[in-house]
Design a protein around this motif. Sequence first.
Motif, short mmCIF file in Angstrom:
data_model
loop_
_atom_site.label_atom_id
_atom_site.label_comp_id
_atom_site.label_asym_id
_atom_site.label_seq_id
_atom_site.Cartn_x
_atom_site.Cartn_y
_atom_site.Cartn_z
N ASP A 52 0.87 -25.28 24.32
CA ASP A 52 0.90 -26.51 23.52
C ASP A 52 -0.02 -26.47 22.32
O ASP A 52 0.06 -27.34 21.44
N GLY A 53 -0.96 -25.51 22.23
CA GLY A 53 -1.82 -25.40 21.06
C GLY A 53 -2.77 -26.56 20.87
O GLY A 53 -3.25 -26.81 19.77
N PHE A 76 -3.64 -21.89 24.03
CA PHE A 76 -2.92 -20.80 23.37
C PHE A 76 -2.52 -19.73 24.37
O PHE A 76 -3.14 -19.55 25.41
N GLY A 77 -1.49 -18.96 24.02
CA GLY A 77 -1.09 -17.82 24.82
C GLY A 77 -0.43 -18.20 26.13
O GLY A 77 -1.00 -18.01 27.20
N GLY A 78 0.78 -18.74 26.04
CA GLY A 78 1.50 -19.07 27.26
C GLY A 78 1.72 -17.87 28.15
O GLY A 78 1.68 -17.96 29.37
N GLY A 79 1.96 -16.70 27.54
CA GLY A 79 2.13 -15.48 28.31
C GLY A 79 0.82 -14.77 28.55
O GLY A 79 0.42 -14.54 29.70
N VAL A 80 0.12 -14.41 27.46
CA VAL A 80 -1.13 -13.65 27.54
C VAL A 80 -2.12 -14.23 26.54
O VAL A 80 -1.77 -14.49 25.39
N HIS A 92 -10.38 -24.87 27.43
CA HIS A 92 -10.58 -23.44 27.27
C HIS A 92 -9.37 -22.81 26.58
O HIS A 92 -8.47 -23.49 26.13
N TRP A 93 -9.35 -21.48 26.51
CA TRP A 93 -8.37 -20.79 25.67
C TRP A 93 -6.93 -21.00 26.10
O TRP A 93 -6.08 -21.35 25.30
N GLY A 94 -6.60 -20.69 27.33
CA GLY A 94 -5.21 -20.79 27.76
C GLY A 94 -4.84 -19.64 28.68
O GLY A 94 -5.52 -19.36 29.64
N GLY A 95 -3.73 -18.95 28.37
CA GLY A 95 -3.30 -17.82 29.18
C GLY A 95 -2.53 -18.26 30.41
O GLY A 95 -3.04 -18.20 31.53
N GLY A 96 -1.29 -18.70 30.20
CA GLY A 96 -0.50 -19.15 31.34
C GLY A 96 -0.21 -18.05 32.35
O GLY A 96 -0.28 -18.26 33.55
#
Length: 269
Positions: free
Chosen positions: A237-238, A209-213, A180-184
């Motif tokens: 990590d993309g 994507f989006g380690g922060g948001v 899925h997208w990410g968003g840490g």
Amino acid sequence: SKLNISGSVLAANSVPERGGAIAVESNANAVVKMTGGVLSGNMSTSPEETSNASHGWHYGGGGIALYGNASMTMYGGYITNNKVCSAGYFEGGGGIFLADSTRFTMLDGKITGNYAAGGGGGIRSDFMGAAYTNTIISGGFISSNHANTAEGGGVSIGWDGVAYVTGGFITNNSTATVQHWGGGGLFVSNGGKLYIKNALITANKAGGFGGGVAGCSTGRVFLISDRGSAIWGNEADGKTVTVGSEKAEDKIYGLYNPVFMENGFDDYF
């Protein structure tokens, strides 16, 4: 109904589906007020996932689950080290699970060290058709939470949900998703809206994507910085893959588009 939590410890409780320590179901404005106390080591134990993404009533809320039109305000206390075992995409909320038209306001306190096998390590708002959740974060710490297979290590705002972040610290959260997208730190899903006015969002990590948001391609993220909102020092990590995704074409676009890959996706996507 009214529930005031000020000094108790609710620990090591479990339930198969929703609300390891506390479940609040309301069709008549139930109110939860947490000014202190600890919800720790509680669990939603079912490893299964609900089969129909549109019917709601998904599994989650290792610490507390709210559904119907219940509301909760957190002034202090700890929601820590709780767990949700179901890895389904719509399951999660290691600390708090919100469904229907519930409202959660965090003024202070700590949501830390919670784990969701699905999404929303700290907080997960659910998709419930025409209803939508409302989440307000204006203080406190959402830290060191983890989502394993879906988005939102710290917070995941579900379909059509609305969230306002006007303060507080969102740090050291992570998602290990490879699909899925990410968003840490924070994620907003399909049709959702996320308003970030003032907060520190740092040291979060994401698969994808989006380690922060991170926001879904059909979500909306609004950044308003008037007193020093900071999204920095996050990692992603993309390497998100697209198997099983309804929005595979969007992820492929992001993965192979130099606008994203060369200019950065660690902090914001």
